[in-house]
Design a protein around this motif. Sequence first.
Motif, PDB file in Angstrom:
ATOM      1  N   LEU A   1      -2.504  -0.775   1.172  1.00 31.01           N
ATOM      2  CA  LEU A   1      -3.887  -1.200   0.963  1.00 31.01           C
ATOM      3  C   LEU A   1      -4.581  -0.342  -0.096  1.00 31.01           C
ATOM      4  N   LEU A   2      -4.309   0.956  -0.065  1.00 29.96           N
ATOM      5  CA  LEU A   2      -4.922   1.841  -1.050  1.00 29.96           C
ATOM      6  C   LEU A   2      -4.444   1.506  -2.464  1.00 29.96           C
ATOM      7  N   LEU A   3      -3.165   1.246  -2.615  1.00 32.52           N
ATOM      8  CA  LEU A   3      -2.646   0.904  -3.941  1.00 32.52           C
ATOM      9  C   LEU A   3      -3.176  -0.451  -4.405  1.00 32.52           C
ATOM     10  N   GLN A   4      -3.343  -1.390  -3.483  1.00 31.32           N
ATOM     11  CA  GLN A   4      -3.939  -2.668  -3.864  1.00 31.32           C
ATOM     12  C   GLN A   4      -5.389  -2.480  -4.321  1.00 31.32           C
TER      13      GLN A   4
ATOM     14  N   ARG B   1      -4.772   9.017  -5.274  1.00 28.00           N
ATOM     15  CA  ARG B   1      -4.613  10.345  -4.691  1.00 28.00           C
ATOM     16  C   ARG B   1      -4.545  10.265  -3.162  1.00 28.00           C
ATOM     17  N   THR B   2      -5.398   9.409  -2.601  1.00 28.21           N
ATOM     18  CA  THR B   2      -5.360   9.251  -1.132  1.00 28.21           C
ATOM     19  C   THR B   2      -4.025   8.655  -0.675  1.00 28.21           C
TER      20      THR B   2
ATOM     21  N   ALA C   1      -9.463   2.836   2.776  1.00 25.63           N
ATOM     22  CA  ALA C   1      -8.724   1.596   2.544  1.00 25.63           C
ATOM     23  C   ALA C   1      -9.596   0.367   2.765  1.00 25.63           C
ATOM     24  N   SER C   2     -10.681   0.508   3.522  1.00 26.45           N
ATOM     25  CA  SER C   2     -11.581  -0.622   3.801  1.00 26.45           C
ATOM     26  C   SER C   2     -13.017  -0.177   3.517  1.00 26.45           C
ATOM     27  N   PRO C   3     -13.436  -0.184   2.253  1.00 23.04           N
ATOM     28  CA  PRO C   3     -14.746   0.381   1.889  1.00 23.04           C
ATOM     29  C   PRO C   3     -15.918  -0.291   2.593  1.00 23.04           C
TER      30      PRO C   3
END
Length: 410
Positions: free
Chosen positions: A217-220, A238-239, A286-288
């Motif tokens: 999810l972070l990379l997306q 980075r995360t 991952a879910s702002p």
Amino acid sequence: MSVLQPARRPGEHGILAPASRLDRWLLVVLVVLLVTCAARYVDRHALDAAGIAVLAGALVLGLAYATRGLLADRSWWPTAWVTGMVVLWGALTTAAPSFAWCAVPVAFAVLRVLPFPWAVGTVVLMTVLLTAAWQRITDGFDPVQVAGPIGVGLVTVLAYRALDLESRARQDLLDQLVEAQAELAEEQHRTGALAERTRLSREIHDSVGQGLSSINLLLQAAEQAWSAQPAAAREHVRTAAATARDGLDEVRRVVRDLAPADLAGDVTGTALPAALRRAADQLAQASPGMRIEVRVDGEPVVVPAEVGAALVRTARGALANVREHAGAGRVALTLTYHVDEVVLDVRDDGHGFEPTQVRASGTRGRGLAGVRDRAEALGGRADVESAPGEGTTVSVRFPVRETAERKETR
């Protein structure tokens, strides 16, 4: 598999075959009887050629009986040996009836070597010969000297036959018990292996699986913001890298069955709340659009490492379910310390679901089943409350023993 029992020598088939320790005692008894009978014979008869032959026969019988251990590895030897003993005893008893008493050790040798039917027939013939020999040295007919040897011989053979049958029955029971124990041990091994596979599956799902899902999810999110928001995209990357490193450490600790890295060496009770906040921060990044709140109620204490690990992995799994399935805008993660237990609640305001239908269909249920299994394995309890349109609450509780220090290290 059978219980170890006294080994039979090759060629031995009698009911007393396992009683190998009888050998030396039977030889001693025979020697004593031969000496006694020989002394009686010399005392009552002249030491002529016939007397010398009788004494020589007694000596041969004693020496021959002592050859029992020779050729022990030959299957034919025991039968040949016992046949020779019976023939020698019969000849000696025919010549000097007083040696009939030597029938006792010879009969025991017969019972050791020959199969039961043949042994019975041989003992019967020896009893007939013994009775006839005693009649030769008795004035008139004495029925006691006929019935006595026959009765003693019959009772002895039948008694040992009964003991043999009982021993065999007991041996069969022991063999069955050993076999049952072996099957039980094998079943316990299979059950233990299955439980270990289930544990590894649960730990991988709630640690490695959730970490990989967060990284994805972070990379997306980084890919979507790469051009418009490069700073945010780099932060997502980075995360994701940090999550990958944590996941690698987690894999190593799962393999070694240790607590999560963020709980290792905790002596103040603060590592568990911090680990839960980090899990919530990963979900927030991952879910702002999702609001995540972490609360700690009560006075933090150090919990057992396995309990802390279970709480952290339960939180990660529950948060992952919220992100993937709930469609929630707000999540509240509450850690509560009571006097005798620690409770973790993960509450979301998503669209909810019907727990019974999830268990029946198998969808979304693997993570929840893992939460329950993990809690029960550590003596705790897990509950899931949800309904369509009413959000979901995942609650786990574990008993903890309050220490007298209540942490002197604080």
